[in-house]
Design a protein around this motif. Structure first.
Motif, mmCIF file in Angstrom:
data_model
loop_
_atom_site.group_PDB
_atom_site.id
_atom_site.type_symbol
_atom_site.label_atom_id
_atom_site.label_comp_id
_atom_site.label_asym_id
_atom_site.label_seq_id
_atom_site.Cartn_x
_atom_site.Cartn_y
_atom_site.Cartn_z
ATOM 1 N N LEU A 37 0.840 -1.195 0.000
ATOM 2 C CA LEU A 37 0.000 0.000 0.000
ATOM 3 C C LEU A 37 0.876 1.246 0.000
ATOM 4 O O LEU A 37 0.593 2.232 -0.662
ATOM 5 N N THR A 38 1.927 1.215 0.784
ATOM 6 C CA THR A 38 2.792 2.393 0.885
ATOM 7 C C THR A 38 4.173 2.025 1.402
ATOM 8 O O THR A 38 4.348 0.992 2.066
ATOM 9 N N ASP A 39 5.122 2.897 1.098
ATOM 10 C CA ASP A 39 6.465 2.780 1.669
ATOM 11 C C ASP A 39 6.589 3.759 2.832
ATOM 12 O O ASP A 39 7.677 4.048 3.295
ATOM 13 N N HIS A 86 4.689 15.945 13.402
ATOM 14 C CA HIS A 86 4.336 14.526 13.548
ATOM 15 C C HIS A 86 4.370 13.747 12.245
ATOM 16 O O HIS A 86 4.534 12.541 12.244
ATOM 17 N N GLN A 87 4.218 14.403 11.099
ATOM 18 C CA GLN A 87 4.500 13.767 9.810
ATOM 19 C C GLN A 87 4.536 14.808 8.711
ATOM 20 O O GLN A 87 4.348 16.001 8.981
ATOM 21 N N GLY A 88 4.794 14.376 7.468
ATOM 22 C CA GLY A 88 5.028 15.315 6.379
ATOM 23 C C GLY A 88 3.910 16.325 6.179
ATOM 24 O O GLY A 88 4.144 17.517 5.998
ATOM 25 N N ARG A 89 2.661 15.849 6.248
ATOM 26 C CA ARG A 89 1.546 16.749 5.949
ATOM 27 C C ARG A 89 1.382 17.824 7.018
ATOM 28 O O ARG A 89 0.798 18.873 6.753
ATOM 29 N N ALA A 90 1.913 17.589 8.210
ATOM 30 C CA ALA A 90 1.876 18.617 9.260
ATOM 31 C C ALA A 90 2.845 19.741 8.886
ATOM 32 O O ALA A 90 2.556 20.927 9.090
ATOM 33 N N ASN A 173 9.540 12.333 -7.590
ATOM 34 C CA ASN A 173 8.190 12.736 -7.984
ATOM 35 C C ASN A 173 7.248 11.536 -7.828
ATOM 36 O O ASN A 173 7.095 10.721 -8.734
ATOM 37 N N ASN A 174 6.634 11.446 -6.667
ATOM 38 C CA ASN A 174 5.823 10.274 -6.297
ATOM 39 C C ASN A 174 4.651 10.061 -7.246
ATOM 40 O O ASN A 174 4.493 8.988 -7.832
ATOM 41 N N SER A 175 3.848 11.096 -7.438
ATOM 42 C CA SER A 175 2.601 10.918 -8.194
ATOM 43 C C SER A 175 2.851 10.572 -9.656
ATOM 44 O O SER A 175 1.970 10.057 -10.329
ATOM 45 N N LEU A 202 11.979 22.264 -1.202
ATOM 46 C CA LEU A 202 11.874 20.859 -1.631
ATOM 47 C C LEU A 202 10.845 20.136 -0.773
ATOM 48 O O LEU A 202 10.777 20.363 0.433
ATOM 49 N N ASP A 203 10.040 19.274 -1.418
ATOM 50 C CA ASP A 203 9.284 18.260 -0.683
ATOM 51 C C ASP A 203 10.231 17.064 -0.719
ATOM 52 O O ASP A 203 10.350 16.370 -1.729
ATOM 53 N N ALA A 204 10.950 16.869 0.392
ATOM 54 C CA ALA A 204 12.157 16.043 0.367
ATOM 55 C C ALA A 204 11.965 14.615 0.864
ATOM 56 O O ALA A 204 12.942 13.934 1.189
ATOM 57 N N PHE A 242 9.262 17.597 4.991
ATOM 58 C CA PHE A 242 9.883 16.264 4.988
ATOM 59 C C PHE A 242 9.046 15.304 5.811
ATOM 60 O O PHE A 242 8.633 15.628 6.929
ATOM 61 N N SER A 243 8.812 14.129 5.237
ATOM 62 C CA SER A 243 8.145 13.065 5.977
ATOM 63 C C SER A 243 9.196 12.049 6.394
ATOM 64 O O SER A 243 9.795 11.399 5.540
ATOM 65 N N ALA A 244 9.417 11.917 7.694
ATOM 66 C CA ALA A 244 10.432 10.973 8.200
ATOM 67 C C ALA A 244 10.000 9.525 8.004
ATOM 68 O O ALA A 244 10.753 8.603 8.274
ATOM 69 N N LYS A 245 8.762 9.330 7.518
ATOM 70 C CA LYS A 245 8.233 7.988 7.315
ATOM 71 C C LYS A 245 8.767 7.344 6.035
ATOM 72 O O LYS A 245 8.482 6.202 5.752
ATOM 73 N N LYS A 246 9.499 8.141 5.236
ATOM 74 C CA LYS A 246 10.100 7.577 4.018
ATOM 75 C C LYS A 246 11.614 7.492 4.226
ATOM 76 O O LYS A 246 12.087 6.588 4.875
ATOM 77 N N ASP A 247 12.355 8.501 3.715
ATOM 78 C CA ASP A 247 13.809 8.402 3.778
ATOM 79 C C ASP A 247 14.411 8.841 5.113
ATOM 80 O O ASP A 247 15.514 9.390 5.156
ATOM 81 N N LEU A 393 -1.884 1.811 -10.792
ATOM 82 C CA LEU A 393 -1.879 1.060 -9.529
ATOM 83 C C LEU A 393 -0.435 1.075 -9.043
ATOM 84 O O LEU A 393 0.464 0.575 -9.726
ATOM 85 N N ARG A 394 -0.225 1.669 -7.881
ATOM 86 C CA ARG A 394 1.134 1.732 -7.333
ATOM 87 C C ARG A 394 1.371 0.576 -6.383
ATOM 88 O O ARG A 394 0.550 0.321 -5.492
ATOM 89 N N LEU A 395 2.478 -0.108 -6.578
ATOM 90 C CA LEU A 395 2.899 -1.139 -5.620
ATOM 91 C C LEU A 395 4.177 -0.618 -4.983
ATOM 92 O O LEU A 395 5.249 -0.623 -5.602
#
Ligand code: F0G
Length: 447
Positions: A37-39, A86-90, A173-175, A202-204, A242-247, A393-395
């Motif tokens: 679903l997600t990385d 708390h995450q990137g969108r914040a 570029n995710n999308s 940057l959205d890093a 930056f979302s620490a949930k990725k890199d 469909l993203r895997l």
């Protein structure tokens, strides 16, 4: 740590999917065999990260863990002000609420869905400026994540700093397929912004994967370390979300980095109000430790080599059997082109969502739709359905979580579904909310 994987039967999955209203977000994770679903937030943490977590300083103000967090980001990115969130969108919400006004425009190579939604929430317009090659899934162009520089210049010339408070660049570029942005494109975009006196951010989220692609694909970058390249990428920016949930290989967390003292002060005011004191920003001290360690580990070239090789392996093996995917394979995911996979399903019946459901039914694998369920709209005047440009469909591959045999299982499952693609049926929405309806919409198959 070993996490068990639950095996289910097709009959189980038929019933589970029906209960989840054909929305893969509504499944229980334990009912998924391989979760792609997600990385995001799904990385396995290292022994060093767990070790550092034991040293978490949970003081409300001035915790040691914050200073380690701050130092780790400053070493890699060089920003003066480091705000934990708390995450990137914040980070997006705090930045946009502070510096973007109603009616303004924010360009990006391509906005991620939360970035777009946060801009629209403050009444601004999110404009995507991808290069033309990005629309051609077959094109082998190595940096399809790039921003369209002439279009950026044109837009900034027309609107100026009064209407464009900042420019964003999403790496990777995710999308548009997890495609990287070249160092020269980052440099050029930042120069154009400087010409018009507009801050460049940057959205890093996936900065380390992007830096590794630059090393591998961009002329004269091969001899430099990924760390050096990353440092140069950030040197062109006045800040980042930056979302620490990725890199940063963490399960939660994010960061807003800034050079401007004025913006940092204003953002901190809002941070205190909605996230927490500026030395913890909604995170526990132990999370700050895990992130500080992880953001550095993400630049390890042995890890990056394996990660990118594993994603490429998945893409290569399905593409060789004829499955239409976005080429070249990106960093964190493969993207199957559902329009080409199931041309018999029109966009209003969500071909990529239908394919995602079929892959779950067949093998318990969960992906995510990036198509008309996520981006499609009903025109407010004509009431006509406006489809998304792509039906993908993203895997996405969680970092350090799955092995080669898991990936082989995914390859086999995709090929089975591909052989029987004529059987896939479209879906219709029976209940939706907005924005970001894809998270909660309830659907049913079209018989
Ligand atoms: N920007 C990009 C490019 C992202 O991919 C994401 C999240 C965010 C911002 C927001 O970060 O989740 O920490 O709030 N992407 C995840 C995904 C959710 O599955 O691609 P967040």
């Amino acid at each position: 740590m070993v996490e068990p994987i639950r095996a289910t039967t097709r009959a189980d999955r038929e019933s589970l999917l029906k209960t989840a209203a054909y929305n893969l977000f509504l499944l229980k994770a334990e009912d998924v065999t391989i979760d792609l679903l997600t990385d995001s937030g799904t990385s396995a943490m290292s022994a060093q990260q767990w070790g550092r977590m034991m040293e978490g300083d949970e003081s409300y103000a001035g915790a040691k863990s914050f200073f380690r967090f701050e130092a780790a980001f400053q070493r890699i990115m060089g920003f003066k002000y480091i705000l934990p969130v708390h995450q990137g969108r914040a980070a997006e919400r705090i930045l946009f609420t502070t510096v973007v006004r109603k009616g303004q425009i924010v360009p990006n190579n391509t906005h991620f869905d939360t970035t777009r939604a946060n801009l629209e929430y403050v009444g601004a317009q999110a404009v995507d400026l991808p290069i033309d090659e990005a629309a051609d899934f077959e094109s082998p162009y190595p940096f399809k994540g790039n921003m369209h520089i002439p279009k950026l210049r044109e837009l900034l010339k027309k609107e100026g700093p009064a209407r464009v408070p900042l420019v964003l660049m999403t790496v990777t570029n995710n999308s548009l397929g997890g495609q990287p942005v070249s160092l020269s494109n980052i440099r050029e975009a930042s120069q154009v912004c400087r010409e018009f006196n507009i801050p460049f951010y940057l959205d890093a989220c996936r900065y380390a994967e992007n830096a590794f692609f630059i090393k591998k694909r961009e002329q004269s970058q091969g001899r430099r370390s990924t760390r050096e390249i990353a440092r140069e990428m950030f040197s062109y920016a006045q800040g980042c979300t930056f979302s620490a949930k990725k890199d940063a290989l963490a399960n939660i967390g994010g960061m807003l980095g800034l050079q401007s003292e004025e913006w940092a002060r204003k953002c901190k005011n809002l941070l205190v109000l909605t996230e927490g004191f500026p030395t913890y920003g909604g995170l526990a001290g132990r999370d700050l430790e895990a992130i500080a360690q992880g953001v550095d580990e993400a630049l390890d070239e042995t890890y990056l080599e394996y990660r990118i090789a594993s994603t490429t392996y998945l893409g290569k093996h399905v593409a060789e059997a004829g499955v239409p995917i976005v080429h070249p394979v990106g960093g964190h995911a493969i993207f199957i082109d559902a329009k080409a996979f199931s041309p018999h399903i029109p966009p209003q019946h969500f071909p990529a969502q239908a394919l995602g459901c079929e892959l779950y039914l067949h093998a318990g694998i969960r992906g995510v739709e990036i198509g008309s369920l996520m981006f499609g709209r009903t025109d407010p005047e004509s009431k006509a359905f406006v489809p998304s440009r792509n039906e993908l469909l993203r895997l996405a591959i969680p970092r350090r979580a799955y092995t080669q045999s898991h990936i082989d299982y995914v390859v086999e499952a995709i090929l089975d579904v591909y052989r029987n693609r004529d059987q896939i049926r479209g879906l219709r929405i029976v209940e939706e909310t907005s924005p970001l309806r894809h998270f909660t919409a309830r659907l049913e198959p079209i018989i």
